[in-house]
Design a protein around this motif. Structure first.
Motif, PDB file in Angstrom:
ATOM      1  N   GLY A 115       0.833  -1.191   0.000  1.00  0.00           N
ATOM      2  CA  GLY A 115       0.000   0.000   0.000  1.00  0.00           C
ATOM      3  C   GLY A 115       0.871   1.245   0.000  1.00  0.00           C
ATOM      4  N   SER A 116       0.408   2.298  -0.647  1.00  0.00           N
ATOM      5  CA  SER A 116       1.188   3.525  -0.728  1.00  0.00           C
ATOM      6  C   SER A 116       0.252   4.723  -0.769  1.00  0.00           C
ATOM      7  CB  SER A 116       2.084   3.527  -1.977  1.00  0.00           C
ATOM      8  OG  SER A 116       1.286   3.465  -3.156  1.00  0.00           O
ATOM      9  N   ALA A 117       0.776   5.867  -0.353  1.00  0.00           N
ATOM     10  CA  ALA A 117       0.016   7.124  -0.375  1.00  0.00           C
ATOM     11  C   ALA A 117       1.010   8.276  -0.424  1.00  0.00           C
ATOM     12  CB  ALA A 117      -0.866   7.233   0.863  1.00  0.00           C
ATOM     13  N   PHE A 118       0.610   9.354  -1.088  1.00  0.00           N
ATOM     14  CA  PHE A 118       1.451  10.551  -1.098  1.00  0.00           C
ATOM     15  C   PHE A 118       0.554  11.787  -1.019  1.00  0.00           C
ATOM     16  CE2 PHE A 118       0.491  10.100  -5.605  1.00  0.00           C
ATOM     17  CZ  PHE A 118       0.295  11.405  -6.025  1.00  0.00           C
ATOM     18  N   LYS A 119       1.179  12.837  -0.496  1.00  0.00           N
ATOM     19  CA  LYS A 119       0.442  14.078  -0.293  1.00  0.00           C
ATOM     20  C   LYS A 119       1.411  15.243  -0.472  1.00  0.00           C
ATOM     21  CE  LYS A 119      -2.452  16.539   3.049  1.00  0.00           C
ATOM     22  NZ  LYS A 119      -3.032  16.524   4.412  1.00  0.00           N
ATOM     23  N   PHE A 120       0.906  16.343  -1.040  1.00  0.00           N
ATOM     24  CA  PHE A 120       1.721  17.543  -1.199  1.00  0.00           C
ATOM     25  C   PHE A 120       1.757  18.283   0.136  1.00  0.00           C
ATOM     26  CE2 PHE A 120       0.646  16.697  -5.605  1.00  0.00           C
ATOM     27  CZ  PHE A 120       1.847  16.947  -6.240  1.00  0.00           C
ATOM     28  N   ALA A 121       2.926  18.215   0.804  1.00  0.00           N
ATOM     29  CA  ALA A 121       3.070  18.952   2.054  1.00  0.00           C
ATOM     30  C   ALA A 121       3.170  20.454   1.787  1.00  0.00           C
ATOM     31  CB  ALA A 121       4.308  18.462   2.816  1.00  0.00           C
ATOM     32  N   LYS A 122       3.890  20.796   0.705  1.00  0.00           N
ATOM     33  CA  LYS A 122       3.964  22.176   0.221  1.00  0.00           C
ATOM     34  C   LYS A 122       3.880  22.140  -1.291  1.00  0.00           C
ATOM     35  CE  LYS A 122       6.603  24.360   3.956  1.00  0.00           C
ATOM     36  NZ  LYS A 122       7.832  25.135   4.281  1.00  0.00           N
ATOM     37  N   VAL A 123       4.050  23.272  -1.894  1.00  0.00           N
ATOM     38  CA  VAL A 123       3.936  23.329  -3.345  1.00  0.00           C
ATOM     39  C   VAL A 123       4.999  22.453  -4.014  1.00  0.00           C
ATOM     40  CG1 VAL A 123       4.009  24.841  -5.354  1.00  0.00           C
ATOM     41  CG2 VAL A 123       2.923  25.620  -3.246  1.00  0.00           C
ATOM     42  N   ASP A 124       6.209  22.487  -3.497  1.00  0.00           N
ATOM     43  CA  ASP A 124       7.307  21.746  -4.096  1.00  0.00           C
ATOM     44  C   ASP A 124       7.820  20.624  -3.196  1.00  0.00           C
ATOM     45  OD1 ASP A 124       8.187  23.485  -2.224  1.00  0.00           O
ATOM     46  OD2 ASP A 124       9.990  24.113  -3.314  1.00  0.00           O
ATOM     47  N   HIS A 125       7.013  20.189  -2.248  1.00  0.00           N
ATOM     48  CA  HIS A 125       7.403  19.107  -1.333  1.00  0.00           C
ATOM     49  C   HIS A 125       6.299  18.050  -1.335  1.00  0.00           C
ATOM     50  CE1 HIS A 125      10.960  21.078   0.467  1.00  0.00           C
ATOM     51  NE2 HIS A 125      10.257  22.205   0.334  1.00  0.00           N
ATOM     52  N   ILE A 126       6.711  16.769  -1.515  1.00  0.00           N
ATOM     53  CA  ILE A 126       5.768  15.652  -1.530  1.00  0.00           C
ATOM     54  C   ILE A 126       6.109  14.705  -0.388  1.00  0.00           C
ATOM     55  CG2 ILE A 126       4.906  13.666  -2.831  1.00  0.00           C
ATOM     56  CD1 ILE A 126       5.504  15.127  -5.379  1.00  0.00           C
ATOM     57  N   LEU A 127       5.114  14.345   0.395  1.00  0.00           N
ATOM     58  CA  LEU A 127       5.259  13.349   1.463  1.00  0.00           C
ATOM     59  C   LEU A 127       4.694  12.021   0.952  1.00  0.00           C
ATOM     60  CD1 LEU A 127       5.926  12.522   4.378  1.00  0.00           C
ATOM     61  CD2 LEU A 127       3.619  13.285   5.016  1.00  0.00           C
ATOM     62  N   GLN A 128       5.543  10.998   0.865  1.00  0.00           N
ATOM     63  CA  GLN A 128       5.134   9.699   0.347  1.00  0.00           C
ATOM     64  C   GLN A 128       5.379   8.622   1.393  1.00  0.00           C
ATOM     65  OE1 GLN A 128       6.772   8.701  -3.457  1.00  0.00           O
ATOM     66  NE2 GLN A 128       5.875   6.647  -3.503  1.00  0.00           N
ATOM     67  N   MET A 129       4.398   7.743   1.542  1.00  0.00           N
ATOM     68  CA  MET A 129       4.480   6.654   2.518  1.00  0.00           C
ATOM     69  C   MET A 129       4.151   5.338   1.825  1.00  0.00           C
ATOM     70  SD  MET A 129       2.511   8.447   5.729  1.00  0.00           S
ATOM     71  CE  MET A 129       1.149   8.927   4.666  1.00  0.00           C
ATOM     72  N   GLU A 130       4.875   4.287   2.196  1.00  0.00           N
ATOM     73  CA  GLU A 130       4.665   2.955   1.641  1.00  0.00           C
ATOM     74  C   GLU A 130       4.737   1.921   2.757  1.00  0.00           C
ATOM     75  OE1 GLU A 130       7.462   2.192  -1.411  1.00  0.00           O
ATOM     76  OE2 GLU A 130       6.627   3.666  -2.817  1.00  0.00           O
ATOM     77  N   ALA A 131       3.955   0.877   2.605  1.00  0.00           N
ATOM     78  CA  ALA A 131       3.961  -0.233   3.562  1.00  0.00           C
ATOM     79  C   ALA A 131       3.570  -1.501   2.830  1.00  0.00           C
ATOM     80  CB  ALA A 131       3.000   0.039   4.719  1.00  0.00           C
ATOM     81  N   GLY A 132       3.985  -2.616   3.358  1.00  0.00           N
ATOM     82  CA  GLY A 132       3.649  -3.886   2.734  1.00  0.00           C
ATOM     83  C   GLY A 132       4.261  -5.050   3.469  1.00  0.00           C
ATOM     84  N   PHE A 133       3.844  -6.224   3.101  1.00  0.00           N
ATOM     85  CA  PHE A 133       4.410  -7.443   3.682  1.00  0.00           C
ATOM     86  C   PHE A 133       4.257  -8.581   2.680  1.00  0.00           C
ATOM     87  CE2 PHE A 133      -0.046  -7.817   4.766  1.00  0.00           C
ATOM     88  CZ  PHE A 133      -0.320  -9.162   4.621  1.00  0.00           C
ATOM     89  N   THR A 134       5.084  -9.585   2.865  1.00  0.00           N
ATOM     90  CA  THR A 134       5.067 -10.784   2.026  1.00  0.00           C
ATOM     91  C   THR A 134       4.925 -12.003   2.915  1.00  0.00           C
ATOM     92  OG1 THR A 134       6.517  -9.730   0.409  1.00  0.00           O
ATOM     93  CG2 THR A 134       6.331 -12.118   0.304  1.00  0.00           C
ATOM     94  N   LYS A 135       4.064 -12.932   2.505  1.00  0.00           N
ATOM     95  CA  LYS A 135       3.851 -14.174   3.247  1.00  0.00           C
ATOM     96  C   LYS A 135       4.118 -15.346   2.330  1.00  0.00           C
ATOM     97  CE  LYS A 135       2.432 -16.889   6.579  1.00  0.00           C
ATOM     98  NZ  LYS A 135       3.230 -17.088   7.811  1.00  0.00           N
TER      99      LYS A 135
END
Length: 309
Positions: free
Chosen positions: A213-233
């Motif tokens: 799973g992943s998500a990103f958001k514009f913290a400022k005009v020229d700054h992007i906050l991106q987050m990722e998570a996951g697992f393998t079984k």
């Protein structure tokens, strides 16, 4: 933004301090787990509950090799590790000693016979050195009436692969899965005649699942906050091999009962287990038939006919 940087720095500092404590031995690593016994499988539970035989069988296992020739699948580089365990004979011997709560087989050591013979020789030489000619000899080694042979004959990777995913406004996830199949062959050979009296082949599916799973958001005009998570079984391949061997032993017992090579001590209890196995085979065969396309669907369409003028 400075606040975010300070939070990240604090988290890194905490991780370093915690790691230092773990390395120094002052605390127990919360990630490690204690050693456990091999978990029971559904097939193993049923095999352990088998009714006892009319007579315990003396069997020998010389080897149960990996005949697949397969290495671990890897999409990035050549892998030299084997895809399945190389200790098939040890697993088979363990399964045999536990069959029917230990009532079905006397497993005779043949896989590593040289240390046994050497230890017996040491004992005999020591007795002779101490007692002289009056030294008592060791009893004769027990011999087997049946040899159990076979091995791991197949490891098919990526038999089924697939996945699904979606993304909306920078937030999304995906799931991927893969199925591998390991095949086990086991046969019983009569020592007196050399004839194969029973033979079975079993398969076991190994599942691998990846969730991200992943998500990103514009913290400022020229700054992007991106987050990722996951697992393998991944299903343990060795445990899958064990269950395949358990099913092979289970089926081999019933093949021998059908051929009247051996029998249950309690005939009605054994007949109940035989009926249950037959019903399971019929259910599996029916499922395979229903999933197979009909011959009508596979037949070519009829040739078009000319219309009458």
């Amino acid at each position: 933004m400075n606040r975010i940087y300070s939070q990240i720095a604090g988290a890194l500092t905490l991780a370093l301090v915690t790691g230092g404590c773990v390395v120094s031995g002052t605390n127990i690593d919360p990630i490690t787990q204690p050693a456990t016994l091999v978990p029971d499988t559904k097939t193993g539970v049923v095999l352990d509950r088998l009714p006892p035989p009319a007579q315990k069988l003396d069997v020998a296992v010389y080897s149960f090799p990996d005949l697949t020739g397969q290495n671990k699948p890897n999409d990035n580089f050549a892998e030299f590790s084997r895809a399945v365990t190389q200790g098939g004979s040890a697993i088979l011997s363990d399964v045999l000693t536990k069959a029917g709560n230990g009532a079905w087989f006397n497993v005779i050591e043949r896989n590593d016979l040289q240390p046994l013979l050497q230890e017996r020789q040491i004992i005999q030489n020591t007795r002779t050195a101490v007692e002289g000619k009056r030294a008592q000899g060791l009893p004769a080694l027990r011999f087997a009436g049946i040899l159990l042979q076979g091995g791991l004959i197949g490891y098919d990777t990526n038999e089924t692969t697939g996945g699904i995913g979606a993304n909306y406004l920078g937030i999304g996830g995906n799931t991927q899965y893969r199925q591998d199949v390991v095949t086990v062959a086991l046969r019983a050979v009569s020592v007196q005649t050399g004839r194969v009296v029973a033979s079975v082949t079993t398969t076991k599916t190994i599942y691998s699942v990846l969730v991200q799973g992943s998500a990103f958001k514009f913290a400022k005009v020229d700054h992007i906050l991106q987050m990722e998570a996951g697992f393998t079984k991944n299903s343990p391949a060795t445990l899958a091999v064990r269950e395949g061997i358990q099913l092979a032993v289970y089926s081999l017992i019933f093949e021998g009962v059908k051929a009247k090579l051996w029998d249950f001590a309690d005939a009605p209890a054994g007949a109940a287990f035989m009926r249950a196995l037959d019903e399971q085979k019929k259910a599996v065969n029916f499922e395979m038939v229903t999933e197979t396309p009909s011959t009508a669907a596979l037949a070519p369409p009829p040739a078009p006919t000319k219309s009458a003028m």
